[in-house]
Design a protein around this motif. Structure first.
Motif, PDB file in Angstrom:
ATOM      1  N   ASP A 337       0.817  -1.213   0.000  1.00  0.00           N
ATOM      2  CA  ASP A 337       0.000   0.000   0.000  1.00  0.00           C
ATOM      3  C   ASP A 337       0.844   1.254   0.000  1.00  0.00           C
ATOM      4  N   SER A 338       2.087   1.131   0.460  1.00  0.00           N
ATOM      5  CA  SER A 338       2.932   2.314   0.580  1.00  0.00           C
ATOM      6  C   SER A 338       4.385   1.886   0.594  1.00  0.00           C
ATOM      7  N   ALA A 339       5.269   2.863   0.915  1.00  0.00           N
ATOM      8  CA  ALA A 339       6.723   2.685   0.986  1.00  0.00           C
ATOM      9  C   ALA A 339       7.341   2.875  -0.390  1.00  0.00           C
ATOM     10  N   CYS A 340       8.255   3.855  -0.440  1.00  0.00           N
ATOM     11  CA  CYS A 340       8.917   4.177  -1.708  1.00  0.00           C
ATOM     12  C   CYS A 340      10.302   3.557  -1.803  1.00  0.00           C
ATOM     13  N   ASN A 341      10.708   2.775  -0.822  1.00  0.00           N
ATOM     14  CA  ASN A 341      12.004   2.104  -0.883  1.00  0.00           C
ATOM     15  C   ASN A 341      11.864   0.753  -1.576  1.00  0.00           C
ATOM     16  N   ALA A 342      13.007   0.182  -1.911  1.00  0.00           N
ATOM     17  CA  ALA A 342      13.019  -1.104  -2.617  1.00  0.00           C
ATOM     18  C   ALA A 342      12.711  -2.235  -1.640  1.00  0.00           C
ATOM     19  N   LEU A 343      11.719  -3.063  -1.995  1.00  0.00           N
ATOM     20  CA  LEU A 343      11.280  -4.167  -1.142  1.00  0.00           C
ATOM     21  C   LEU A 343      11.230  -5.468  -1.935  1.00  0.00           C
ATOM     22  N   GLN A 344      11.422  -6.576  -1.221  1.00  0.00           N
ATOM     23  CA  GLN A 344      11.202  -7.909  -1.775  1.00  0.00           C
ATOM     24  C   GLN A 344      10.403  -8.721  -0.754  1.00  0.00           C
ATOM     25  N   TYR A 345       9.846  -9.825  -1.217  1.00  0.00           N
ATOM     26  CA  TYR A 345       9.254 -10.762  -0.272  1.00  0.00           C
ATOM     27  C   TYR A 345       9.764 -12.161  -0.590  1.00  0.00           C
ATOM     28  N   GLY A 346       9.621 -13.066   0.369  1.00  0.00           N
ATOM     29  CA  GLY A 346      10.088 -14.439   0.170  1.00  0.00           C
ATOM     30  C   GLY A 346       9.540 -15.342   1.255  1.00  0.00           C
ATOM     31  N   TYR A 347      10.129 -16.518   1.391  1.00  0.00           N
ATOM     32  CA  TYR A 347       9.643 -17.498   2.367  1.00  0.00           C
ATOM     33  C   TYR A 347      10.807 -18.254   2.989  1.00  0.00           C
ATOM     34  N   GLU A 348      10.512 -18.892   4.099  1.00  0.00           N
ATOM     35  CA  GLU A 348      11.463 -19.745   4.809  1.00  0.00           C
ATOM     36  C   GLU A 348      10.754 -21.034   5.183  1.00  0.00           C
ATOM     37  N   LEU A 349      11.492 -22.156   5.164  1.00  0.00           N
ATOM     38  CA  LEU A 349      10.938 -23.456   5.526  1.00  0.00           C
ATOM     39  C   LEU A 349      11.574 -23.982   6.802  1.00  0.00           C
ATOM     40  N   ASP A 350      10.751 -24.527   7.669  1.00  0.00           N
ATOM     41  CA  ASP A 350      11.191 -25.296   8.836  1.00  0.00           C
ATOM     42  C   ASP A 350      12.082 -24.500   9.784  1.00  0.00           C
ATOM     43  N   LEU A 351      11.893 -23.185   9.837  1.00  0.00           N
ATOM     44  CA  LEU A 351      12.657 -22.304  10.725  1.00  0.00           C
ATOM     45  C   LEU A 351      14.153 -22.397  10.460  1.00  0.00           C
ATOM     46  N   ASP A 352      14.513 -22.736   9.234  1.00  0.00           N
ATOM     47  CA  ASP A 352      15.919 -22.933   8.856  1.00  0.00           C
ATOM     48  C   ASP A 352      16.380 -21.751   8.005  1.00  0.00           C
ATOM     49  N   PRO A 353      17.281 -20.905   8.513  1.00  0.00           N
ATOM     50  CA  PRO A 353      17.728 -19.747   7.725  1.00  0.00           C
ATOM     51  C   PRO A 353      18.308 -20.113   6.371  1.00  0.00           C
ATOM     52  N   ALA A 354      18.864 -21.317   6.254  1.00  0.00           N
ATOM     53  CA  ALA A 354      19.458 -21.713   4.975  1.00  0.00           C
ATOM     54  C   ALA A 354      18.419 -21.850   3.874  1.00  0.00           C
TER      55      ALA A 354
END
Length: 468
Positions: A337-354
């Protein structure tokens, strides 16, 4: 039944005139053994060949054939008399003997490395069912036992049902009773060890095979494991046996015409322990379960072992999503809805940062600087997974804010829709506020004091998970 060293040595000397011939066994109209692939992959080296080739489900097996599974393989050798041997992952196994003559079936498997589960059917006095590694042999009748080798010459034999006789060429003999285990290193036996029910339930290989046996109409499943035995000791004097330590019973004196006999009647102690269960893992339940710390389960046995050990399961809620096995997930209606900075979205599985994976970026659209992200579909997965969504703020060192974190909130009218805020506006000369401590959840309902930097709906395509 001929068991132990005597039969083993007879085979080592090349047999006798009375030994059943391979030609006679193979002349039978019913194959003496067939291969069933539970989980691929497995390779077969037929007798007389030098190379392994991919094995097919239902293949007929003969004396001299060899099998090996890869790191995921799990297969069953079904013998015509109802006995079976299952091979776990990374196992090398061969059929050293498979003969039948006048009803006297003799079966011997040989394991080099890996895990085998064996359940023997009742055999005739001239028959046998054995498993060996090197010069150590386990011979049984109507028994379930595991024979596992971490390396050639280093093996563990665990008796699960009935009795197992273990012999070596060093002259050692051990008579194992249920819930006992013995280690053989270069054909020298260690003292036997008694296993508790809990220790056996903690072994996924045991649990899975007991459940498979139950499904095949063999045994009682987890009820084949004995209840806890209080006061049990292991004796290593002669044959290894489990001995109960119980109080002495009163003496009973009986009189005969010419003599008086005093006998002591051993007490009879019966302990009934209700078997633990994990109903959430039964049938297809394990395909929809993930541990609360991100543990995944490859099969019902792994799920059951986890549950019986006190593990807890994750549930969908609070910004975390349980994705069943075999199911796909779509990130739908992804926008800002807002924010003029560069954004991305993504996902993570099984609480594993890798496993953190950015999947879509947004280009701000002045003047309001809103905009949309591309929808994305992921899966299906071979096990159930625990999923979180994140918003990545590229203007603040690519900091990521998660759907279950302090910059997120669920849509009150739709718990599958996540709202996430970015790092925040410029504060003085600091482009990134102290994101480690600042709580910046979206206002409810938007628009309000703050609009939302990421809105995403998690759509689970909930097709029934496959059991194959």
């Amino acid at each position: 039944m001929l068991v132990g060293a005597g039969l083993w040595w007879a085979a080592d000397r090349g047999g006798s005139a009375a030994e059943p011939s391979l030609a006679a066994a193979q002349a039978s109209t019913t194959p003496l053994a067939k291969l069933h692939i539970i989980r691929p992959a497995v390779e077969l080296r037929a007798k007389g060949n030098t190379e392994f080739r991919a094995a097919r489900d239902g293949a007929t097996l003969r004396q001299g054939d060899a099998l090996r599974t890869d790191a995921a393989g799990f297969v069953e050798v079904e013998y015509a008399d109802g006995s079976l041997t299952r091979l776990g992952p990374s196992t090398e196994f061969s059929i050293a003997r498979l003969t039948e003559e006048r009803g006297g079936r003799q079966t011997r498997g040989s394991i080099t490395v890996g895990d085998t589960w064996n359940r023997a059917a009742k055999v005739t006095e001239s028959g046998s069912f054995e498993m060996q590694s090197g010069r150590t042999t386990a011979a049984v009748e109507g028994t379930a036992f595991a024979f596992s080798c971490t390396a050639p010459g280093t093996c563990d034999i665990t008796d699960v049902v009935d009795n197992v006789n273990v012999t070596t060429t060093t002259g050692q003999r051990a008579a194992l009773t249920p819930a006992t285990s013995i280690v053989a290193v270069n054909d020298v036996l260690s003292p036997a060890t008694h296993l508790t029910r809990e220790q056996m339930l903690a072994n996924p290989f045991f649990v899975e095979n007991l459940l498979l046996d139950l499904a095949a109409g063999k045994g009682l499943g987890l009820d084949d494991l004995p209840p806890a035995i209080l006061g049990a000791t292991v004796s290593n004097v002669g044959p290894l046996v489990i001995t109960m330590v119980t109080p002495a019973s009163p003496s009973v004196t009986t009189e005969a015409p010419e003599e008086t006999t005093t006998t002591t009647t051993p007490p009879t102690t019966t302990t009934t322990v209700a078997p633990p269960t994990a109903p959430e893992c039964v049938t297809e339940g394990w395909m929809r379960r993930v541990g609360s710390a991100g543990e995944t389960f490859a099969n019902e046995a792994a799920c059951t072992t986890f549950a019986l050990a006190g593990g807890t399961f994750a549930t969908t809620g609070g910004g975390r999503f349980v994705i069943p096995r075999g199911v796909t997930v779509t990130f739908s209606d992804v926008r800002s809805d807002s924010a003029c900075n560069a954004l991305q979205y993504g996902y993570e599985l099984d609480l594993d940062p890798a496993t953190q994976t950015p999947v879509g970026a947004r280009t701000p659209a002045p003047p309001a600087c809103g905009g949309t992200f591309a929808s994305t579909t992921i899966g299906p997965f071979p096990t159930a997974r625990l999923l979180r969504v994140f918003l990545q703020d590229d203007s603040c060192f690519e900091t990521r804010f998660f759907s279950d974190g302090y910059h997120a909130r669920l849509d009150p009218s739709d718990p599958m829709t996540v709202w996430i805020m970015d790092a925040g506006p410029k504060i003085g000369e600091d482009l990134c506020p102290n994101v480690a401590v600042e709580r910046r959840p979206p206002a409810v309902p938007p628009p309000g004091g703050r609009s939302v930097n990421l809105i995403v709906t998690v759509v689970i395509i909930d097709a029934p998970p496959t059991s194959g």
